[in-house]
Enzyme design. Sequence first.
Site, short mmCIF file in Angstrom:
data_model
loop_
_atom_site.label_atom_id
_atom_site.label_comp_id
_atom_site.label_asym_id
_atom_site.label_seq_id
_atom_site.Cartn_x
_atom_site.Cartn_y
_atom_site.Cartn_z
N LYS A 284 -19.03 10.67 15.65
CA LYS A 284 -18.58 11.67 14.69
C LYS A 284 -19.47 12.90 14.81
O LYS A 284 -20.57 12.83 15.32
CB LYS A 284 -18.67 11.10 13.28
CG LYS A 284 -17.66 9.99 13.00
CD LYS A 284 -17.63 9.66 11.52
CE LYS A 284 -16.58 8.59 11.24
NZ LYS A 284 -15.20 9.04 11.52
N GLY B 160 0.84 -1.20 0.00
CA GLY B 160 0.00 0.00 0.00
C GLY B 160 0.87 1.24 0.00
O GLY B 160 0.54 2.25 0.64
N GLY C 32 -0.59 4.56 -0.81
CA GLY C 32 -1.86 4.86 -0.12
C GLY C 32 -1.72 5.97 0.90
O GLY C 32 -0.63 6.46 1.20
N LYS D 216 -0.24 6.09 21.52
CA LYS D 216 -0.34 7.44 22.08
C LYS D 216 0.30 7.47 23.46
O LYS D 216 0.10 6.58 24.28
CB LYS D 216 -1.80 7.88 22.16
CG LYS D 216 -2.40 8.13 20.78
CD LYS D 216 -3.85 8.54 20.88
CE LYS D 216 -4.49 8.61 19.51
NZ LYS D 216 -4.02 9.73 18.70
N HIS E 295 -10.38 0.91 19.78
CA HIS E 295 -9.77 1.97 20.57
C HIS E 295 -10.37 2.09 21.98
O HIS E 295 -9.66 2.15 22.98
CB HIS E 295 -9.91 3.32 19.86
CG HIS E 295 -9.37 3.33 18.47
ND1 HIS E 295 -8.27 2.60 18.10
CD2 HIS E 295 -9.78 3.99 17.35
CE1 HIS E 295 -8.02 2.81 16.81
NE2 HIS E 295 -8.92 3.64 16.33
#
Lengths: 487, 487
Positions: free
Chosen positions: B342, B15, B18, B188, B246
């Site tokens: 969202k 990829g 990409g 993170k 997540h």
Amino acid sequence: MTPTTDQPFLFVAFGATGDLMQRKLLPALFRLAERGLVHRSYRILGIGRAKDFDDAAFRKSSAEALKGAGIPAGSPRVREFLAALHYQAVPDFSAASYAKLGERMDALDREAGLESNRIFYLALPPQAFEPTISALGEAGHNRARGFVRLVIEKPFGRDLVSARELNELCHRWFSEQQIYRIDHYLGKETVQNLLVFRFANSLFEPVWSRDRIEQVQITVAEELGVETRAQYYDHAGALRDMVQNHLIQLLTLTAMEPPAKFDAEAIRNEKVKVLRSMEPLREEDVVFGQYAAGVVDATDVRGYLEEEGVAPKSRTETYCALRMSIANWRWQGVPFYLRSGKRMPRRSSQITISFRCPPVAMFQPFGSCAVSPNQLVITVQPDEGFDLHFEVKAPDEPLRMRTERMHFRYHDSFDTLPEAYETLLLDVLQGDPTLFVRADEVEASWELFSPLLEPSKRAIHSYSAGSWGPPAADALPAREGVRWANK
Amino acid sequence: MTPTTDQPFLFVAFGATGDLMQRKLLPALFRLAERGLVHRSYRILGIGRAKDFDDAAFRKSSAEALKGAGIPAGSPRVREFLAALHYQAVPDFSAASYAKLGERMDALDREAGLESNRIFYLALPPQAFEPTISALGEAGHNRARGFVRLVIEKPFGRDLVSARELNELCHRWFSEQQIYRIDHYLGKETVQNLLVFRFANSLFEPVWSRDRIEQVQITVAEELGVETRAQYYDHAGALRDMVQNHLIQLLTLTAMEPPAKFDAEAIRNEKVKVLRSMEPLREEDVVFGQYAAGVVDATDVRGYLEEEGVAPKSRTETYCALRMSIANWRWQGVPFYLRSGKRMPRRSSQITISFRCPPVAMFQPFGSCAVSPNQLVITVQPDEGFDLHFEVKAPDEPLRMRTERMHFRYHDSFDTLPEAYETLLLDVLQGDPTLFVRADEVEASWELFSPLLEPSKRAIHSYSAGSWGPPAADALPAREGVRWANK
């Protein structure tokens, strides 16, 4: 907002021309009045020995005092406040003088409708406490149609015997409910907040014990030397001047059990319980020091023995460090290290709670000493607030710890913090004795320190002005592998 | 400092042209090289279908990609990095194509002395995972003289069955130790730090349980809508796209028991234990939502159904809220509220731990509701850090509480935080799988959500873009008297 005191009052200030009155009490009284926190009807009657002084002279000197505290003269509020000031000469302790004082109080009562509510504030040197209280009592001023309250400044006695005598004298004329023993540390916002911090936060109380706490340190460091107070200080020393009162207050508030209620008796009961649970102090748990010449804040300063008013071979301590223990379920085995000194590198009053290390086996791949214990630092002055030192992972590094801090500063959240004396005077006016020291409390504290008060028995270690005290004081916590916190 | 990876390697990126490669992987690889964290001998071999592309074209497009990530072209370091880039067309899954790939890898090995250490990174759409892994395996690329590692991007399956099939396929050719399942949230800094925060700080672990914690909330809110990802997203939805991976990672790290050691297997064992202790999800514990037109950041935005690429009557959820329970000694009875959506008012990923209220009888004189519970807020993004909400006494007021916060922000203490992909790629290069999802973990998570994946069974509640989700989601915690934290 705090409720306005709902009763008129006469504030009778002994020592009206003295330093405390001028620097602290007058500005605090003005600010309370300015903020509308006291009843509209009030009078302040300054008492002094000087006969050639009168209302006008007192108002003039008070205006100067306010100016010195950053309160400019001339505003309507200042004029109104000054108009409430009066002066009465009480040149001796005679019945005649105190009868005259009575007449003056009655006259002001009538004039201003004060309902005979009276506060006697003894802003006097300690040797004047006893004759003043006696004279007030013998003249019958301990009683009035309204309330009568007696406020006594520190030091309250200079040992157990004298404190007991002073308590007995107070109680001959006044009930304990009428007596307000000042420890101005208790007026400081952070100190008052200690109880809220401990008991209104469910996060801290569960870890506030020997199970989780390794050691506690209480430091009250002054940058100043003895200044103009040698006459008093050379007969007192750090133990009497700071430790027996201020540091012990910080200790009892840190260590006490939750009170049943947030009221004066419940809280003071718990404080006394801490004092009664303390293990007797042993000689090896105390280090005394006296500052020699040195450098503070980049300025050469002389040693204590060179200070004006200090006896040539004085053995008075200007520094004192102690290791104390509380023999109860919560604290058994947790050392409380206390220290206070003059001519330290900086002014700082802090309580440092050091928590135990977490079990480190888990972190062994990264070296067991990689984990520092959590610390909670409560700063009483300057820059009041809380710091929580905790471990975070250093970014980019596999699992290396770094000690960082979360912090809270009062000044970031609140515009102004009231001066300790504003808080305490308002409490006196409202009749709330929570932040004042009870008779049994002051005696329990003196009892604890009795074995240490005899100067001839002490070793006095010299330390350079501008240092954190004598090396012997470092050895004290070092016995248990502990170092003083802010070195 | 992190040790430099001590082995040369060939990074084979499927990829290569990409979005993920251009925006995340190339900049991350460059930064690792720039900081000297990788072995001097390395090559990056981009794989794509395009035959009319070559090393030069790949270097040119990569230079553009770096520029887009704020890394200006032309410096010696960028030139050196670009020189390590190569391109190989693999137009299909045929044995011939994969044999050619093998020849190319061997040639680069010889040229650059890479010791046949190979990382296959599948930056591909999910439907390409299976044929690529099969082709790699059948061509024998699963073995080499050096190490071979396989990195798989999310989503890992779209339900339990497909995740199991993908695991089986992976395990046909690769051992679990060779497989690195990416969940970029685990890269993170704040997420990694969760374990250090919990277990290297003795202050928090004692209160980290049902005894002291009332409820936990985990929020991952996006301001963006579906953007250009509708083709994938409309078949996935918030539960698959965010919650199953997540949010569940945040939950398991928050809830897990201390691992025996800080190593990959011990930590992942504990995470799996949490998942296996979770109570089955009931219909009434889940709320799905889909955004309608609204206003975000003062701009009108269209609804999900009007987005390009979304099926006209799509019932895909863009918002999901859940109440989850962990039936173990530590957490029984503590609700974990999770939500992700969202088109929320702002981008925010936070874990909020709410502690129980202290016994309030003590504060009754001041009104029992005067005390707010302590909260610890862990911000994963943006502005990574910790906030501890606690009660202080409001100055001037007798004993009124006010909620204040102590805070710590990474950016105050550390100049830069590494991008999640830098952390994760470095871990792959070093062979540390701690921050990658293990086979049994991904299956346990899908198992948990299996009952919720059938769209026909769901009610989908509409919410305005720019709001915090449908009202039905507020009702979810309200049943227990709880409100969402950052509303």
